[in-house]
Write a protein that holds these residues in place. Structure first.
Motif, PDB file in Angstrom:
ATOM      1  N   MET A   1       0.830  -1.176   0.000  1.00 35.45           N
ATOM      2  CA  MET A   1       0.000   0.000   0.000  1.00 35.45           C
ATOM      3  C   MET A   1       0.879   1.245   0.000  1.00 35.45           C
ATOM      4  O   MET A   1       1.682   1.439   0.902  1.00 35.45           O
ATOM      5  N   LYS A   2       0.753   2.083  -0.996  1.00 34.69           N
ATOM      6  CA  LYS A   2       1.563   3.282  -1.099  1.00 34.69           C
ATOM      7  C   LYS A   2       0.936   4.380  -0.261  1.00 34.69           C
ATOM      8  O   LYS A   2      -0.244   4.700  -0.405  1.00 34.69           O
ATOM      9  N   LYS A   3       1.692   4.962   0.653  1.00 34.53           N
ATOM     10  CA  LYS A   3       1.176   6.021   1.499  1.00 34.53           C
ATOM     11  C   LYS A   3       1.793   7.352   1.073  1.00 34.53           C
ATOM     12  O   LYS A   3       3.001   7.459   0.909  1.00 34.53           O
ATOM     13  N   ARG A   4       0.959   8.387   0.960  1.00 31.73           N
ATOM     14  CA  ARG A   4       1.446   9.704   0.602  1.00 31.73           C
ATOM     15  C   ARG A   4       1.398  10.589   1.837  1.00 31.73           C
ATOM     16  O   ARG A   4       0.405  10.599   2.557  1.00 31.73           O
ATOM     17  N   LEU A   5       2.434  11.320   2.080  1.00 30.26           N
ATOM     18  CA  LEU A   5       2.505  12.179   3.242  1.00 30.26           C
ATOM     19  C   LEU A   5       1.780  13.483   2.968  1.00 30.26           C
ATOM     20  O   LEU A   5       1.897  14.070   1.901  1.00 30.26           O
ATOM     21  N   THR A   6       1.012  13.960   3.946  1.00 28.88           N
ATOM     22  CA  THR A   6       0.389  15.262   3.848  1.00 28.88           C
ATOM     23  C   THR A   6       0.892  16.114   4.990  1.00 28.88           C
ATOM     24  O   THR A   6       1.092  15.649   6.106  1.00 28.88           O
ATOM     25  N   VAL A   7       1.090  17.388   4.742  1.00 26.24           N
ATOM     26  CA  VAL A   7       1.626  18.298   5.747  1.00 26.24           C
ATOM     27  C   VAL A   7       0.478  18.942   6.492  1.00 26.24           C
ATOM     28  O   VAL A   7      -0.406  19.539   5.895  1.00 26.24           O
ATOM     29  N   ALA A 101       9.611   1.645  11.477  1.00 32.02           N
ATOM     30  CA  ALA A 101      10.942   1.640  10.866  1.00 32.02           C
ATOM     31  C   ALA A 101      10.913   1.186   9.415  1.00 32.02           C
ATOM     32  O   ALA A 101      11.594   1.751   8.556  1.00 32.02           O
ATOM     33  N   LYS A 102      10.127   0.143   9.124  1.00 36.19           N
ATOM     34  CA  LYS A 102      10.138  -0.436   7.773  1.00 36.19           C
ATOM     35  C   LYS A 102       9.096   0.166   6.845  1.00 36.19           C
ATOM     36  O   LYS A 102       9.127  -0.085   5.643  1.00 36.19           O
ATOM     37  N   SER A 103       8.164   0.913   7.363  1.00 35.92           N
ATOM     38  CA  SER A 103       7.110   1.440   6.493  1.00 35.92           C
ATOM     39  C   SER A 103       7.209   2.948   6.375  1.00 35.92           C
ATOM     40  O   SER A 103       7.718   3.483   5.390  1.00 35.92           O
ATOM     41  N   PRO A 383      -3.808   2.524   8.017  1.00 34.39           N
ATOM     42  CA  PRO A 383      -2.930   3.388   7.220  1.00 34.39           C
ATOM     43  C   PRO A 383      -2.287   4.456   8.093  1.00 34.39           C
ATOM     44  O   PRO A 383      -2.815   4.811   9.158  1.00 34.39           O
ATOM     45  N   SER A 384      -1.170   4.969   7.653  1.00 39.83           N
ATOM     46  CA  SER A 384      -0.476   6.022   8.382  1.00 39.83           C
ATOM     47  C   SER A 384      -1.394   7.212   8.592  1.00 39.83           C
ATOM     48  O   SER A 384      -2.118   7.625   7.695  1.00 39.83           O
ATOM     49  N   GLU A 409     -17.914   5.717  13.055  1.00 39.78           N
ATOM     50  CA  GLU A 409     -18.122   6.332  11.746  1.00 39.78           C
ATOM     51  C   GLU A 409     -16.960   7.251  11.394  1.00 39.78           C
ATOM     52  O   GLU A 409     -16.482   7.259  10.249  1.00 39.78           O
ATOM     53  N   LYS A 410     -16.483   8.008  12.374  1.00 43.64           N
ATOM     54  CA  LYS A 410     -15.339   8.896  12.136  1.00 43.64           C
ATOM     55  C   LYS A 410     -14.098   8.077  11.801  1.00 43.64           C
ATOM     56  O   LYS A 410     -13.333   8.434  10.880  1.00 43.64           O
ATOM     57  N   MET A 411     -13.892   6.994  12.511  1.00 38.18           N
ATOM     58  CA  MET A 411     -12.755   6.124  12.225  1.00 38.18           C
ATOM     59  C   MET A 411     -12.869   5.543  10.824  1.00 38.18           C
ATOM     60  O   MET A 411     -11.879   5.442  10.094  1.00 38.18           O
ATOM     61  N   SER A 412     -14.070   5.166  10.424  1.00 31.87           N
ATOM     62  CA  SER A 412     -14.293   4.627   9.083  1.00 31.87           C
ATOM     63  C   SER A 412     -13.960   5.662   8.013  1.00 31.87           C
ATOM     64  O   SER A 412     -13.293   5.362   7.016  1.00 31.87           O
ATOM     65  N   GLN A 413     -14.384   6.906   8.236  1.00 35.05           N
ATOM     66  CA  GLN A 413     -14.121   7.979   7.279  1.00 35.05           C
ATOM     67  C   GLN A 413     -12.623   8.246   7.136  1.00 35.05           C
ATOM     68  O   GLN A 413     -12.105   8.378   6.023  1.00 35.05           O
ATOM     69  N   GLU A 414     -11.926   8.305   8.274  1.00 37.88           N
ATOM     70  CA  GLU A 414     -10.491   8.586   8.243  1.00 37.88           C
ATOM     71  C   GLU A 414      -9.722   7.419   7.629  1.00 37.88           C
ATOM     72  O   GLU A 414      -8.768   7.613   6.871  1.00 37.88           O
ATOM     73  N   TYR A 415     -10.144   6.212   7.950  1.00 41.51           N
ATOM     74  CA  TYR A 415      -9.529   5.001   7.400  1.00 41.51           C
ATOM     75  C   TYR A 415      -9.656   4.999   5.876  1.00 41.51           C
ATOM     76  O   TYR A 415      -8.674   4.788   5.150  1.00 41.51           O
ATOM     77  N   THR A 416     -10.845   5.280   5.364  1.00 43.20           N
ATOM     78  CA  THR A 416     -11.070   5.303   3.917  1.00 43.20           C
ATOM     79  C   THR A 416     -10.268   6.413   3.250  1.00 43.20           C
ATOM     80  O   THR A 416      -9.651   6.206   2.196  1.00 43.20           O
ATOM     81  N   ARG A 417     -10.263   7.585   3.884  1.00 42.17           N
ATOM     82  CA  ARG A 417      -9.521   8.714   3.328  1.00 42.17           C
ATOM     83  C   ARG A 417      -8.031   8.436   3.255  1.00 42.17           C
ATOM     84  O   ARG A 417      -7.380   8.670   2.213  1.00 42.17           O
ATOM     85  N   LEU A 418      -7.487   7.910   4.342  1.00 42.26           N
ATOM     86  CA  LEU A 418      -6.047   7.685   4.401  1.00 42.26           C
ATOM     87  C   LEU A 418      -5.600   6.510   3.543  1.00 42.26           C
ATOM     88  O   LEU A 418      -4.456   6.482   3.063  1.00 42.26           O
ATOM     89  N   LEU A 419      -6.484   5.532   3.348  1.00 44.79           N
ATOM     90  CA  LEU A 419      -6.141   4.404   2.468  1.00 44.79           C
ATOM     91  C   LEU A 419      -5.881   4.880   1.042  1.00 44.79           C
ATOM     92  O   LEU A 419      -5.097   4.280   0.308  1.00 44.79           O
ATOM     93  N   LYS A 420      -6.543   5.943   0.643  1.00 42.14           N
ATOM     94  CA  LYS A 420      -6.434   6.432  -0.732  1.00 42.14           C
ATOM     95  C   LYS A 420      -5.173   7.254  -0.952  1.00 42.14           C
ATOM     96  O   LYS A 420      -4.843   7.595  -2.112  1.00 42.14           O
ATOM     97  N   GLN A 421      -4.480   7.598   0.122  1.00 42.06           N
ATOM     98  CA  GLN A 421      -3.296   8.474  -0.018  1.00 42.06           C
ATOM     99  C   GLN A 421      -2.028   7.661  -0.265  1.00 42.06           C
ATOM    100  O   GLN A 421      -1.952   6.509   0.055  1.00 42.06           O
TER     101      GLN A 421
END
Length: 421
Positions: A1-7, A101-103, A383-384, A409-421
């Motif tokens: 899973m590729k994670k993109r960093l947001t500032v 460390a590895k991710s 996800p990160s 529900e909030k956890m679900s929203q954040e999980y879905t959002r962060l999975l896409k990054q």
């Protein structure tokens, strides 16, 4: 899973602390008289943990006057600062990978596999810190064995056995409240730091969602299909604890630094605090005995488990202009006598086979010898970026601005959002 960093936007105080971490590595080069300046950032939050780090840094500087280490401990602001640093590709010379460390930090770390201490690295830590190509990302200062911390004196006085199930845990909390006439806090959280709520959710998510054969959702969490209504048990129970006055009344303003004094005074029965809390409390009151136990099972077909892996580490930034000096510090702290001092100072097991540290909780680790050790839930299955909402939703739940269902529900929203990054 590729994670993109947001500032994220940091507060003024956080930005000031970030500046104290050293800014650009180019600005932290040689000082007056050719002295090399290294920046170091650690996740140590407890005062005792920070004190032992500072002591070791001072000892190293005394032996190596040509090197100055600017050490900082951003506590709850660590992840925000790390994200800004990563986005700028400007990590401190030495930094804590705190379980990632590895991710999360892999592309920012220097390979440490050729260092002398590696031959003594505990076998259990090797796969946690080493990737498939053999790159060793960080030096482990200690190992984590997290569970639930408790005042053994109080449990003995009230005839309470260390709970093995969540139901037993809830019963124990109510027994403490009843038998102490409300004088002892059954379950204490330093909730001004949202990571205390994060710790509750993260550790209990493992028995709720992973380790039970009949309730294992690991695959669904990893492929993005997880139904977050399965998480609602945890906020429901936290709300129940608060409604029944099983949590401290000041849970949203209490600070983690208060815990040792309260434990020493016999005011706390159970807590999510770990590490140096036992030693700190006993130093304040030699009569008190602090114990630790694995995380209780939630489902009938499960057993308690420790939650473990990396705790404090130090990685060397691959872009550091002073890699050799940074490695020199790691070589210093890997010496058996210094590694022993750090392990004992943080009250956690050491990570090297040639170190024999006397750990405060050793008798309890021995009592539960053979208990399985599970990795931190968020490090494997989320996800990160999920740690922040995990803790923040706990604060909002206890404040009454969110229901248990809204937390999920909030956890679900954040999980879905962060999975896409």
């Amino acid at each position: 899973m590729k994670k993109r960093l947001t500032v994220s936007v940091l507060s003024l105080s956080a930005m000031m602390t970030l500046a104290a971490c050293g800014g650009d590595n180019a600005d932290s080069g040689s000082g007056d008289g050719g002295q090399v300046k290294l920046t170091m950032m650690s996740t140590a939050t407890n005062q005792a943990d920070q004190d032992i780090f500072k002591e070791v840094v001072a000892d190293f500087e005394a032996e190596n006057p040509d090197i100055d280490i600017e050490d900082s401990y951003p506590a709850d602001g660590y992840e925000d600062m790390a994200r800004v640093k990563m986005a700028a590709d400007d990590m401190p010379d030495l930094f804590d990978t705190h379980g990632w460390a590895k991710s999360r930090y892999a592309e920012y770390t220097e390979d440490l596999s050729d260092m002398a201490w590696v031959e003594n690295l505990d076998e259990a830590m090797k796969p946690i810190l080493t990737d498939e190509e053999g790159k060793l990302h960080a030096y482990p200062i200690n190992q984590a064995l997290d569970g639930v911390t408790y005042n053994k004196n109080i449990l003995d006085e009230y005839g309470i056995e260390a709970p093995k199930t969540f139901d037993e845990f809830m019963t124990a909390l109510e027994t403490v409240k009843e038998k102490s006439n409300g004088e002892v806090i059954p379950f204490w959280l330093g909730g001004s730091d949202k990571s205390q709520f994060g710790q509750y959710f993260d550790q209990f998510a493992t028995p709720l969602l992973i380790t039970s054969p009949s309730n294992s959702h690991g695959d669904a969490l990893l492929d993005g299909s997880f139904d977050w209504s399965n998480y609602t048990f945890l906020p429901e129970k936290l709300k129940e604890m608060n409604d029944k006055e099983l949590l401290n009344e000041d849970v949203l303003t209490a600070q983690t630094a208060q815990a040792p004094e309260l434990f020493a005074q016999g005011k706390i029965a159970f807590s999510m605090m770990s590490g140096s809390i036992g030693r700190e409390s006993t130093e304040l009151n030699p009569e008190v005995k602090i114990g630790t136990m694995p995380v209780p099972a939630i489902h009938e077909d499960d057993q308690p488990s420790w939650i473990g892996g990396e705790r404090f580490t130090l990685a060397v930034s691959k872009n550091s202009e002073h890699k050799e000096e940074a490695k020199q510090f790691i070589e210093y702290i890997s010496q058996p006598e210094v590694a022993k001092k750090l392990a004992e100072g943080t009250s956690l097991p050491d990570a090297l086979t040639n170190v024999d540290a006397d750990n405060y909780f050793a008798e309890f680790y021995k009592e539960y010898e053979g208990t399985r050790i599970e990795p931190y839930f968020d490090r494997v299955y989320l996800p990160s970026g999920m740690w922040d909402p995990m803790g923040a939703t706990g604060q909002e739940l206890v404040a009454g601005t969110m229901s248990p269902e809204q937390v999920s529900e909030k956890m679900s929203q954040e999980y879905t959002r962060l999975l896409k990054q």
